[in-house]
Enzyme design. Structure first.
Site, PDB file in Angstrom:
ATOM      1  N   HIS A  50       0.855  -1.156   0.148  1.00  0.00           N
ATOM      2  CA  HIS A  50      -0.011   0.120  -0.089  1.00  0.00           C
ATOM      3  C   HIS A  50       0.921   1.265  -0.069  1.00  0.00           C
ATOM      4  O   HIS A  50       0.619   2.057  -0.712  1.00  0.00           O
ATOM      5  CB  HIS A  50      -0.776  -0.056   1.262  1.00  0.00           C
ATOM      6  CG  HIS A  50      -1.730   1.089   1.232  1.00  0.00           C
ATOM      7  ND1 HIS A  50      -3.073   1.138   0.955  1.00  0.00           N
ATOM      8  CD2 HIS A  50      -1.354   2.530   1.800  1.00  0.00           C
ATOM      9  CE1 HIS A  50      -3.567   2.346   1.242  1.00  0.00           C
ATOM     10  NE2 HIS A  50      -2.563   3.215   1.761  1.00  0.00           N
ATOM     11  N   GLU A  51       1.759   1.426   0.822  1.00  0.00           N
ATOM     12  CA  GLU A  51       2.726   2.392   0.909  1.00  0.00           C
ATOM     13  C   GLU A  51       3.653   2.564  -0.338  1.00  0.00           C
ATOM     14  O   GLU A  51       3.983   3.760  -0.790  1.00  0.00           O
ATOM     15  CB  GLU A  51       3.726   2.458   2.059  1.00  0.00           C
ATOM     16  CG  GLU A  51       3.008   2.191   3.597  1.00  0.00           C
ATOM     17  CD  GLU A  51       2.007   3.345   3.689  1.00  0.00           C
ATOM     18  OE1 GLU A  51       2.610   4.490   3.152  1.00  0.00           O
ATOM     19  OE2 GLU A  51       0.819   3.322   4.194  1.00  0.00           O
ATOM     20  N   GLU A  70      -6.113   6.688  -1.476  1.00  0.00           N
ATOM     21  CA  GLU A  70      -6.222   5.668  -0.623  1.00  0.00           C
ATOM     22  C   GLU A  70      -6.586   4.271  -1.289  1.00  0.00           C
ATOM     23  O   GLU A  70      -6.187   3.314  -1.098  1.00  0.00           O
ATOM     24  CB  GLU A  70      -6.938   5.813   0.794  1.00  0.00           C
ATOM     25  CG  GLU A  70      -6.234   6.724   1.726  1.00  0.00           C
ATOM     26  CD  GLU A  70      -4.728   6.254   1.867  1.00  0.00           C
ATOM     27  OE1 GLU A  70      -4.719   5.137   2.404  1.00  0.00           O
ATOM     28  OE2 GLU A  70      -3.797   7.233   1.987  1.00  0.00           O
TER      29      GLU A  70
END
Length: 291
Positions: free
Chosen positions: A130-131, A179
């Site tokens: 995700h990062e 996100e």
């Protein structure tokens, strides 16, 4: 041992970017001089500051330090076709992860110890991926200057406060859209939607004691129930009011989105391609974001 997964050689950000993120990012690109401001003026100072902070107060992961986490990072980078950033572990009671890089020289990811305690290795890799998605999409290019604009506008009486609030609302909306994109990066790296949804479930209501007892299917049913609220105008208005000041979409909404994308033809096509057209101009520059 983690299951083998398909490396996405030549993967570019636009191949998995969420439509809402694409729309919001294109709008921010219209602000003149932003890229130059961040990369040439703000980037060097911020990168040096955070590098010193991490070196002083964190543990740098590598082959000789927490090698199991280092392996998770390298595997996720290989699948997402990204140069590995530095990975740090920092002690904190708040489950969180974040990343920062503005010029591509010193990108890093930080994982909090409480988050590691909460998750399985597959789920930790989903967070790392995700990062990496934030780095791949260069989200941080837009975050810092807009925050400065909001601060400056807020110093001007009356009209400045109104401008600041408008900019802040637009910025938070963009962050929520970003996100969704990075959850997709987590799915592409793990190639298992249940792993990503499980992370979101544990962040919503987990602890090291409760985590093994949580029921993922019940959580996904909860996400569908959240959807049902939008079937009337009042419910939709309440949902918008609830999320307007949040930097992240609510966990059930993120779980629903990733569950839908995992069943889409777009996602299946990405996995079926052994080689995706490589964008030689794309570089892992990224930016600051929280999980």
């Amino acid at each position: 041992m983690l299951p083998s997964r398909t490396p996405l050689i030549g993967l570019s950000a636009d191949k998995f970017r969420h439509p809402l993120d694409l729309e919001a990012t294109n709008a921010l690109k219209q602000l003149p001089g932003m890229d130059i401001l961040v990369r040439n003026l703000l980037g060097p100072l911020a990168e040096q500051f955070f590098y010193l902070e991490n070196i002083a107060a964190g543990v740098l992961v590598g082959e000789q330090q927490l090698p199991h986490l280092h392996k998770l990072l390298l595997e996720a980078c290989q699948i997402l076709d990204l140069e590995p950033p530095q990975l740090y572990v920092r002690s904190s009671p708040t489950p969180n992860a974040y990343t920062f890089a503005m010029r591509g020289k010193q990108p890093f990811i930080v994982l909090h110890t409480s988050l590691i305690d909460l998750l399985t290795p597959e789920e930790i890799q989903a967070v790392i991926a995700h990062e990496l998605g934030h780095l791949k999409c260069e989200h941080g290019v837009y975050l810092t200057p807009v925050n400065i604009m909001v601060l400056a506008a807020g110093l001007i009486p009356t009209w400045g406060a109104a401008i600041a609030e408008t900019l802040r609302g637009q910025m938070l909306q963009w962050l929520r859209c970003a996100e969704f994109t990075c959850d997709r990066a987590a799915l592409l790296a793990t190639q298992d939607s249940k792993v990503v949804s499980s992370v979101l479930m544990k962040l919503a209501g987990g602890s090291p004691i409760l985590a093994p007892q949580l029921n993922l299917e019940a959580f996904l049913a909860q996400a569908r129930a959240y959807d049902d609220i939008s079937k009337n105008q009042l419910g939709e208005m309440l949902k918008q009011a609830q999320t307007a000041q949040l930097s992240h979409p609510v966990p059930v909404l993120r779980a629903r989105e990733i569950d839908r994308w995992a069943s889409s033809q777009e996602y299946q096509a990405l996995l079926e391609q052994h080689s995706i057209g490589y964008n030689s101009e794309a570089k892992p520059k990224g930016g600051w974001r929280n999980w």
